[in-house]
Structure formats: C-alpha cells, structure tokens
Enzyme design. Structure first.
Site, PDB file in Angstrom:
ATOM      1  N   SER A  32       0.800  -1.223   0.000  1.00 15.02           N
ATOM      2  CA  SER A  32       0.000   0.000   0.000  1.00 15.02           C
ATOM      3  C   SER A  32       0.830   1.269   0.000  1.00 15.02           C
ATOM      4  O   SER A  32       0.325   2.339  -0.349  1.00 15.02           O
ATOM      5  CB  SER A  32      -0.937   0.015   1.219  1.00 15.02           C
ATOM      6  OG  SER A  32      -0.194  -0.121   2.420  1.00 15.02           O
ATOM      7  N   ASP A 221      -1.026   7.491  11.650  1.00 16.55           N
ATOM      8  CA  ASP A 221      -0.398   6.522  10.755  1.00 16.55           C
ATOM      9  C   ASP A 221       1.056   6.911  10.491  1.00 16.55           C
ATOM     10  O   ASP A 221       1.333   7.985   9.960  1.00 16.55           O
ATOM     11  CB  ASP A 221      -1.175   6.490   9.432  1.00 16.55           C
ATOM     12  CG  ASP A 221      -0.791   5.327   8.545  1.00 16.55           C
ATOM     13  OD1 ASP A 221       0.327   4.803   8.686  1.00 16.55           O
ATOM     14  OD2 ASP A 221      -1.597   4.955   7.686  1.00 16.55           O
ATOM     15  N   HIS A 224       1.827   5.122   6.085  1.00 14.61           N
ATOM     16  CA  HIS A 224       1.225   5.556   4.819  1.00 14.61           C
ATOM     17  C   HIS A 224       1.276   7.070   4.695  1.00 14.61           C
ATOM     18  O   HIS A 224       0.915   7.799   5.621  1.00 14.61           O
ATOM     19  CB  HIS A 224      -0.225   5.075   4.732  1.00 14.61           C
ATOM     20  CG  HIS A 224      -0.342   3.585   4.834  1.00 14.61           C
ATOM     21  ND1 HIS A 224      -0.569   2.947   6.035  1.00 14.61           N
ATOM     22  CD2 HIS A 224      -0.244   2.626   3.886  1.00 14.61           C
ATOM     23  CE1 HIS A 224      -0.613   1.641   5.828  1.00 14.61           C
ATOM     24  NE2 HIS A 224      -0.417   1.418   4.532  1.00 14.61           N
TER      25      HIS A 224
END
Length: 256
Positions: A32, A221, A224
């Site tokens: 991702s 986070d 990401h």
C-alpha cells in the site's frame, strides 16, 4: 488527469492494448505504500506517473495493499504481471512493510523469513489449513528478479520507504533489515538497486521532523503517506532512477 496516469490505472487500459503497444511498460509491484489512493492517503506509485513521458512508456501500478513479498507471490498477483511482461519492459519492486508478523497464524499469516538466504520453513496456514513452504524475503525478491529477466524485462529493486519514526532528529532506517536484504538480493542477481529508504530519509531530515509529521503523514499513521508525502517519495524514486549507471529507464523520465 494526465494521459500517463490513465495508463497507470490498470482498469482503464486493456491487456490487449498493452500487448499490441510497441512502447515499453513500467510495472510497479509492492504494497500500500506504493498503491493507496483516497482523500487523505496515497502511495508513491500514483504521483510518479507524472514524472514519466507518456509518449515513450506505459505504466501499470500492480501493487496491492496488505501484501508482503511472500503473499504477492502466493496469491498469484505476480503470475498476472509475469503473463503480461514483454521484452523491454521494466519492473520496480518495493516490499518489506508487511513482511513481519506471523508465518501461519490468522488473521494475517503473511510474513516471510528474515534475510536473503535459502532457508525455508514448512507451515500450515490458518484459517485455510493450507500447507506452505515459506522462503526468505530475499528469496521472493530474487524470484521476481529472475522471472522478470526470463521475459527480457529489467527488474529494479527498491528498499522500503521509511516510516515516520524518529530518534534524535533522525529518521529510523531499515539498513539493518529489509533495506539490507533488498540490497543483497539485487546484488546477488546483478540488477539495479535504489536505496529508497535512505534517499527519502535524507529528504525528510532536510525538511525537518515537524514538517514531515504534519504534512507528509497523519497523526494516526506512521507508514502511509499523505498526497504531499507521496509526491516527495515519487520524486525520490525518480532521483534514484536517474542515479542508476546502466539503466535506460532514466531515458523515459521527463526533464527535472
């Protein structure tokens, strides 16, 4: 939306079109951090599209969230890429963020063995009760490399992007684990290596911890990136490509 971005979006370009197009195709494989796109978060595989000349090269971002070097292979995602690869194409790979954890236990039995060697471990994967021989992180990278070479494509290995983790005003590196093993896998197969972990970390440190935390990541986070963070990381990938001595992929980048 640029023409190259349209090409980079797999669902908008048929495989038949790719097969018939004489231009080379750049395939991205990873997790991702390469392919995420929502209102807040984004992987670097999206903005890097704007850095290439769409009249000279196509793009396919085949990365998928949650995948490790192991599960991108075992789930058949690599087989789909390999089927489409042709001579003259390129494959950039970046794995590592999901290669830790459990080898066999639910809910995410996706880990590879640590290192770049030939060690294996036989497991039974929960909850499917499926037997599997698990290899090292480096083994899976080397598998992608040798398979890509067999199709006449050029594989390029990247170390994983750094997480938003700091100590004494320095970004924590992956130079003793996945970054090191990625470099070893590339060296073993004599293919280009981009130390993306180090390149990005240096850029983050130049920007400063406060800006990186507030602009390139969210508070919830540390892995990401936001859209601005993805753009910085994409530029770092391009920087790494330009620094490769004997790789013609740099010829397809737009002027800085």
């Amino acid at each position: 939306m640029t023409r190259f971005f349209l090409l980079f979006t797999f669902c908008l370009l048929s495989l038949q079109t790719l097969a018939d197009d004489p231009k080379p195709t750049l395939y991205l494989i990873g997790d991702s951090t390469v392919k995420t796109s929502d209102k807040v978060l984004q992987g670097w595989g999206t903005p890097i599209a704007d850095l290439f000349d769409a009249s000279k090269i196509n793009g396919q971002n085949r990365a998928l969230g949650g995948r490790s070097s192991r599960t991108f292979y075992t789930e058949g995602l690599w087989t789909k890429v390999l089927t489409d690869l042709k001579s003259g194409d390129y494959v950039i790979m970046q794995f590592g963020h999901n290669d830790g954890g459990s080898l066999d236990k639910a809910p995410r039995p996706r880990a590879s063995l640590k290192g770049n060697g030939e060690e294996t471990k036989d497991v039974v994967v929960e909850p499917t009760n499926t037997p599997e021989t698990v290899h090292t992180y480096g083994w899976y990278l080397r598998k992608y490399i040798t398979d890509a070479k067999s199709k006449g494509a050029t594989p390029i290995v990247c170390s994983p992007i750094p997480r938003n983790i700091w100590k004494d005003d320095r970004v924590t590196r992956a130079g003793n684990d996945y970054g090191k093993w990625a470099a070893e896998a590339a060296k073993a197969e004599s293919v280009p290596f981009i130390d993306l972990n180090e390149i990005i970390a240096k850029h983050y440190e130049a920007e400063g911890q406060d800006k990186v935390k507030s602009t390139y990541f969210t508070a919830a986070d540390h892995t990401h990136t936001t859209h601005p963070g993805a753009a910085v990381n994409a530029a770092c990938v391009a920087e790494g490509i330009r620094a490769l001595a004997d790789c013609k992929l740099k010829d397809y980048l737009l002027p800085e």
